[in-house]
Design a protein around this motif. Structure first.
Motif, mmCIF file in Angstrom:
data_model
loop_
_atom_site.group_PDB
_atom_site.id
_atom_site.type_symbol
_atom_site.label_atom_id
_atom_site.label_comp_id
_atom_site.label_asym_id
_atom_site.label_seq_id
_atom_site.Cartn_x
_atom_site.Cartn_y
_atom_site.Cartn_z
ATOM 1 N N GLU A 1 0.987 -0.938 0.056
ATOM 2 C CA GLU A 1 0.040 0.102 0.217
ATOM 3 C C GLU A 1 0.789 1.255 0.117
ATOM 4 O O GLU A 1 -0.069 1.871 -0.431
ATOM 5 C CB GLU A 1 -0.995 -0.366 1.447
ATOM 6 N N ALA A 2 1.600 1.318 0.801
ATOM 7 C CA ALA A 2 2.268 2.393 0.713
ATOM 8 C C ALA A 2 3.243 2.542 -0.548
ATOM 9 O O ALA A 2 4.182 4.083 -1.093
ATOM 10 C CB ALA A 2 3.578 2.197 1.678
ATOM 11 N N ASN A 3 4.014 1.435 -1.597
ATOM 12 C CA ASN A 3 3.674 1.625 -2.903
ATOM 13 C C ASN A 3 2.961 1.853 -4.093
ATOM 14 O O ASN A 3 3.138 1.936 -5.473
ATOM 15 C CB ASN A 3 4.771 0.403 -3.514
ATOM 16 N N GLY A 4 1.538 2.412 -3.342
ATOM 17 C CA GLY A 4 0.080 2.352 -4.106
ATOM 18 C C GLY A 4 -0.182 1.107 -4.806
ATOM 19 O O GLY A 4 -1.010 1.613 -5.855
ATOM 20 N N LEU A 5 0.144 0.211 -4.236
ATOM 21 C CA LEU A 5 -0.269 -0.954 -4.434
ATOM 22 C C LEU A 5 -1.376 -1.622 -4.350
ATOM 23 O O LEU A 5 -1.065 -2.017 -2.950
ATOM 24 C CB LEU A 5 0.571 -2.483 -4.978
ATOM 25 N N PRO A 6 -2.586 -2.598 -4.835
ATOM 26 C CA PRO A 6 -3.893 -3.283 -4.225
ATOM 27 C C PRO A 6 -3.030 -4.101 -3.372
ATOM 28 O O PRO A 6 -2.384 -4.718 -3.513
ATOM 29 C CB PRO A 6 -4.526 -3.737 -4.958
ATOM 30 N N ALA A 7 -3.545 -4.922 -1.545
ATOM 31 C CA ALA A 7 -2.301 -5.493 -1.282
ATOM 32 C C ALA A 7 -3.562 -5.991 -1.294
ATOM 33 O O ALA A 7 -4.381 -7.358 -0.463
ATOM 34 C CB ALA A 7 -2.594 -5.027 -0.054
ATOM 35 N N THR A 8 -3.360 -7.077 -2.773
ATOM 36 C CA THR A 8 -4.542 -8.657 -2.898
ATOM 37 C C THR A 8 -4.503 -9.768 -1.713
ATOM 38 O O THR A 8 -2.768 -10.216 -2.087
ATOM 39 C CB THR A 8 -4.790 -8.514 -4.462
#
Length: 139
Positions: A32-39
Protein backbone atom coordinates in the motif's frame (compact mmCIF):
# COMPACT_ATOMS: atom_id res chain seq x y z
CA UNK A 1 8.39 -42.59 -8.32
CA UNK A 2 7.38 -39.21 -6.93
CA UNK A 3 4.27 -37.49 -8.21
CA UNK A 4 4.45 -34.02 -9.73
CA UNK A 5 2.82 -32.62 -6.59
CA UNK A 6 5.45 -34.29 -4.39
CA UNK A 7 8.29 -32.93 -6.55
CA UNK A 8 6.94 -29.39 -6.41
CA UNK A 9 6.43 -29.61 -2.64
CA UNK A 10 9.99 -30.89 -2.24
CA UNK A 11 11.33 -28.02 -4.35
CA UNK A 12 9.28 -25.54 -2.31
CA UNK A 13 10.35 -26.97 1.05
CA UNK A 14 14.03 -27.31 0.12
CA UNK A 15 14.60 -24.00 -1.61
CA UNK A 16 17.05 -21.57 -0.16
CA UNK A 17 15.23 -18.60 1.27
CA UNK A 18 17.51 -15.61 1.25
CA UNK A 19 15.06 -13.01 2.54
CA UNK A 20 13.68 -12.60 6.05
CA UNK A 21 9.99 -13.60 6.13
CA UNK A 22 7.51 -10.75 6.49
CA UNK A 23 4.17 -10.79 8.29
CA UNK A 24 0.91 -10.26 6.45
CA UNK A 25 0.64 -6.79 8.02
CA UNK A 26 4.16 -5.82 6.88
CA UNK A 27 3.44 -7.03 3.35
CA UNK A 28 0.12 -5.20 3.23
CA UNK A 29 1.69 -1.96 4.48
CA UNK A 30 4.63 -2.18 2.03
CA UNK A 31 2.37 -2.81 -0.97
CA UNK A 32 0.00 0.00 0.00
CA UNK A 33 2.90 2.40 0.70
CA UNK A 34 3.99 1.80 -2.90
CA UNK A 35 0.52 2.50 -4.28
CA UNK A 36 -0.41 -1.14 -4.92
CA UNK A 37 -3.47 -3.09 -3.83
CA UNK A 38 -2.70 -5.66 -1.14
CA UNK A 39 -4.59 -8.49 -2.82
CA UNK A 40 -4.70 -11.95 -1.22
CA UNK A 41 -2.73 -13.32 -4.19
CA UNK A 42 0.15 -10.84 -3.73
CA UNK A 43 0.27 -11.38 0.02
CA UNK A 44 0.30 -15.17 -0.42
CA UNK A 45 3.05 -14.96 -3.05
CA UNK A 46 5.27 -12.86 -0.81
CA UNK A 47 4.69 -15.07 2.22
CA UNK A 48 5.30 -18.33 0.37
CA UNK A 49 7.97 -17.49 -2.20
CA UNK A 50 9.93 -14.48 -0.89
CA UNK A 51 13.61 -15.36 -1.25
CA UNK A 52 13.04 -18.54 -3.26
CA UNK A 53 15.74 -19.15 -5.86
CA UNK A 54 15.38 -21.06 -9.09
CA UNK A 55 18.09 -21.41 -11.69
CA UNK A 56 18.15 -20.87 -15.44
CA UNK A 57 21.30 -22.79 -16.29
CA UNK A 58 23.71 -21.32 -13.73
CA UNK A 59 21.98 -17.95 -13.33
CA UNK A 60 20.00 -17.52 -10.11
CA UNK A 61 16.53 -16.01 -10.18
CA UNK A 62 15.45 -14.78 -6.74
CA UNK A 63 11.72 -14.26 -6.23
CA UNK A 64 9.95 -11.67 -4.15
CA UNK A 65 7.91 -8.51 -4.50
CA UNK A 66 9.31 -6.40 -1.67
CA UNK A 67 12.97 -5.40 -1.65
CA UNK A 68 14.95 -3.50 0.92
CA UNK A 69 13.00 -1.88 3.74
CA UNK A 70 15.90 -1.59 6.16
CA UNK A 71 16.70 -3.40 9.35
CA UNK A 72 14.51 -3.52 11.26
CA UNK A 73 12.05 -3.70 8.40
CA UNK A 74 10.11 -0.50 7.70
CA UNK A 75 7.29 -1.08 5.19
CA UNK A 76 7.06 2.64 4.43
CA UNK A 77 10.51 2.65 2.78
CA UNK A 78 10.39 -0.81 1.17
CA UNK A 79 10.84 -0.88 -2.60
CA UNK A 80 8.32 -2.53 -4.91
CA UNK A 81 8.94 -2.15 -8.65
CA UNK A 82 5.90 -2.16 -10.91
CA UNK A 83 4.25 -0.84 -14.03
CA UNK A 84 0.73 0.60 -13.81
CA UNK A 85 -1.72 0.50 -16.71
CA UNK A 86 -4.69 2.69 -17.52
CA UNK A 87 -7.83 0.80 -16.47
CA UNK A 88 -9.49 1.88 -19.71
CA UNK A 89 -6.92 0.27 -22.02
CA UNK A 90 -8.76 -3.07 -22.05
CA UNK A 91 -6.41 -5.13 -19.85
CA UNK A 92 -7.81 -7.45 -17.20
CA UNK A 93 -5.12 -6.27 -14.79
CA UNK A 94 -3.95 -2.83 -13.74
CA UNK A 95 -0.47 -3.65 -12.42
CA UNK A 96 2.52 -5.73 -13.41
CA UNK A 97 4.80 -6.08 -10.40
CA UNK A 98 8.42 -7.22 -10.68
CA UNK A 99 8.50 -10.56 -8.85
CA UNK A 100 12.15 -11.56 -9.26
CA UNK A 101 15.64 -10.15 -9.53
CA UNK A 102 18.26 -11.82 -11.68
CA UNK A 103 21.04 -11.25 -14.16
CA UNK A 104 19.01 -13.36 -16.56
CA UNK A 105 17.70 -11.44 -19.58
CA UNK A 106 13.99 -11.83 -18.76
CA UNK A 107 11.70 -9.46 -16.86
CA UNK A 108 9.68 -11.48 -14.33
CA UNK A 109 6.28 -10.15 -13.27
CA UNK A 110 3.14 -10.90 -11.33
CA UNK A 111 -0.18 -9.10 -11.74
CA UNK A 112 -2.48 -8.24 -8.84
CA UNK A 113 -4.42 -11.47 -9.53
CA UNK A 114 -1.30 -13.62 -8.95
CA UNK A 115 -0.69 -14.52 -12.61
CA UNK A 116 2.94 -14.95 -13.70
CA UNK A 117 4.47 -13.08 -16.69
CA UNK A 118 7.80 -13.06 -18.50
CA UNK A 119 8.65 -9.95 -20.53
CA UNK A 120 5.06 -8.79 -20.16
CA UNK A 121 3.58 -12.00 -21.60
CA UNK A 122 1.32 -14.19 -19.48
CA UNK A 123 3.01 -17.57 -18.92
CA UNK A 124 1.13 -19.20 -16.02
CA UNK A 125 -2.10 -18.49 -14.17
CA UNK A 126 -0.41 -19.16 -10.83
CA UNK A 127 3.16 -19.26 -9.57
CA UNK A 128 2.58 -22.88 -8.55
CA UNK A 129 2.09 -23.73 -12.25
CA UNK A 130 5.55 -22.25 -12.92
CA UNK A 131 7.03 -24.53 -10.24
CA UNK A 132 5.30 -27.55 -11.79
CA UNK A 133 6.79 -26.63 -15.19
CA UNK A 134 10.21 -26.14 -13.58
CA UNK A 135 10.30 -29.55 -11.88
CA UNK A 136 9.30 -31.17 -15.18
CA UNK A 137 12.55 -29.81 -16.56
CA UNK A 138 11.18 -26.71 -18.25
CA UNK A 139 13.70 -24.06 -19.18
Amino acid sequence: MKSLQEKVLELYEDHQKTQIPLSEVEIRLALEANGLPATPQLIEFEQRYRGMKLYADIVAIEFGLIWDGGAPFDPTVAAVEYEAFDPEDGRDHQYLITCAHSEFYIQFGLDEHGRYYENGQLKFNTFWELLEWYVRGGR
